[in-house]
Design an enzyme around this catalytic site. Structure first.
Site, PDB file in Angstrom:
ATOM      1  N   LYS A 156      41.355  38.922  39.619  1.00  0.00           N
ATOM      2  CA  LYS A 156      41.481  40.207  40.297  1.00  0.00           C
ATOM      3  C   LYS A 156      41.972  41.277  39.329  1.00  0.00           C
ATOM      4  CE  LYS A 156      42.911  38.204  44.770  1.00  0.00           C
ATOM      5  NZ  LYS A 156      41.880  38.791  45.644  1.00  0.00           N
TER       6      LYS A 156
ATOM      7  N   ARG B  88      37.763  30.582  51.921  1.00  0.00           N
ATOM      8  CA  ARG B  88      36.755  29.914  52.758  1.00  0.00           C
ATOM      9  C   ARG B  88      36.469  28.492  52.279  1.00  0.00           C
ATOM     10  NH1 ARG B  88      32.977  34.779  51.262  1.00  0.00           N
ATOM     11  NH2 ARG B  88      35.091  35.621  51.249  1.00  0.00           N
TER      12      ARG B  88
END
Length: 475
Positions: free
Chosen positions: A253, A327
């Site tokens: 990130k 996920r």
């Protein structure tokens, strides 16, 4: 921190600071002029005498007062009085007895403040609430005591989850989270099982292992069971993402605001909080809470873009971006819920996508389900609790965005309906079981808190779900 004592009575005692609630159009309290106070929602005016402070809080027009009006009004009052050094506060609810639960919830939630680690005393700019008195009429006393007790349980557990949520990654690893879950569950009617790294590998939890393998802090899988219903009654499965810190892994990130990724565990803490409260409230149903916990780091063993991961039930994932890690661990947890417990429904909570923030901001969580009755029940619960959700599509066309040519699915659709496609990805592991995905990326924490809350972790999802469960989830 001193424990909070709550008294529900027909009159205040001692000399607590007093909060009264004002409905617009009512006669003004003595000493208040219409020029300084009209009773607009959450507006306040402070009155003083020698022995007591009285804070008058506006509720707005009578026909617009809802449970969350009292929750926010009580929270606003508590915060304001604590900043003045109050420790004992009385809420006069003689005219609002139907909203005792909401007002007590708001007061307890507003009384929370993360105390930090060795901050100088000069930084502590508010008092600590030690006693909360609630006054109602004689005819409302018995019911008010029940409402206050339940509200105290729910709000106090929410605050505990906020406290854990505000811990940084170096002090809250997957193993420490598992230890805290076991410690908190002790003494409740909950059973807890924790898989360590070796057991996860042995049992085929390929998704949790993959995401956690780049960190020196190995992953954990926490499962809590609550048996409050019949022996043959299928449980509702609650699944929560707990990435204790998320760097994005190899797909790292940007550095700005990466510190906020300590809150990437709030889905898992929502599940833990719901399970603890359900047990304390003795809800007459069966629940199972599943919390996959991992730290997503770019270490030498980290999983890579292009990797193929095999999950617990044999489905495969093509990894295109290691920052779409939540996920992947949820896939294992949902597969375990489906295969082991055969639940009547699966409700999953995760700080999953930035896209849901683009769509809904920080006021609402995204509610993704094709089950209309579940959608309506959770939407209604959100309105009552102030934990608002908004229905979002999870249709077949979004599933096409995560189809892979070499695996069961790919873990990102890039910018093609990202929030909806991500929900559709997770739903693959639920198969035919009724499934709800709640994307709390915009609501799990706040750096710009409203007047009735503090900054940091919010505990979003706990009160919402408990309201739905208590009123009867349509499963």
């Amino acid at each position: 921190m001193p424990s909070l004592k709550i008294d529900v009575r027909t009159s205040a005692f001692g000399s607590p600071d007093l909060v009264t609630f004002f409905v617009k159009g009512s006669p003004l309290p003595p000493g208040v002029s219409s020029e300084e106070f009209e009773g607009a929602p959450f507006s306040t005016v402070l009155l003083r005498d020698k022995n007591q402070r009285t804070l008058v809080v506006g509720l707005g027009e009578k026909n617009k007062i809802e449970p969350n009006t009292l929750r926010r009004a009580a929270g606003t009052a508590i915060k304001q009085l604590l900043k003045l050094g109050s420790k004992e506060i009385a809420l006069d609810l003689t005219t609002q007895a139907s909203h005792v639960a909401s007002a007590v919830e708001g007061a307890i939630l507003a009384s929370y403040k993360f105390t930090g680690f060795g901050a100088p005393s000069s930084k502590r700019t508010r008092g600590i609430l030690t006693r909360l008195q609630v006054t109602v009429g004689e005819q409302d006393l018995a019911q008010a005591r029940v409402q206050a007790r339940d509200a105290e349980i729910i709000a106090s557990i929410t605050n505990t989850m906020r406290d854990i949520g505000n811990f940084p990654g170096n002090l809250l690893t997957p193993a420490i989270l598992a230890d805290k879950a076991q410690e908190l569950a002790h003494g409740h009617s909950l059973t807890v099982k924790v898989w360590n790294e070796r057991q996860l590998k042995r049992d085929g939890f390929g998704g949790i292992i993959a995401v956690g393998q780049g960190s020196v802090n190995p992953p954990r899988f926490i499962v809590l069971e609550y048996h409050g219903g019949g022996k043959r009654e299928m449980p509702v499965a609650l699944v929560g993402k707990a990435v204790t810190f998320d760097t994005g892994g190899i797909s790292i990130k940007p550095g700005a605001q990466m510190d906020e990724m300590k809150w990437d565990k709030m889905g898992g803490l929502a599940v833990l909080g719901i399970m603890l409260a359900a047990a304390e409230l003795k809800l007459p149903l069966n629940l199972v809470g599943l919390i996959p916990a991992a730290e997503n780091m770019p270490g030498p063993e980290a999983y890579r873009p292009g990797d193929i991961i095999t999950t617990l039930d044999g489905k495969t994932i093509e990894v295109l971006n290691t920052d779409a890690e939540g996920r992947i661990i949820l896939a294992d947890a949902i597969a375990h819920a489906r295969l082991t417990y055969k639940p009547s429904a699966i409700i999953e909570y995760s700080t999953l996508t930035g896209a849901v923030i683009m769509a809904l901001g920080h006021q609402r969580a995204g509610l993704f389900t094709s089950e209309e009755k579940l959608r309506d029940a959770l939407f209604a619960a959100g309105k009552l609790t102030g934990e608002s959700v908004w229905p979002m599509p999870i249709d077949e066309e979004y599933k096409e965005n995560v189809q892979s040519e070499i695996a069961t699915a790919k873990n990102t659709s890039f910018r093609e309906g990202s929030a909806c496609s991500s929900a559709s990805f997770i739903k693959l592991w639920a198969e035919a079981i009724p499934f709800v995905h709640i994307d709390i990326a915009g609501t799990a924490w706040t750096t710009k808190p409203p007047a009735h809350l503090e900054g940091g972790a919010t505990g979003f999802g706990i009160r919402l779900t408990l309201q739905a469960l208590r009123t009867g989830l349509p499963v």
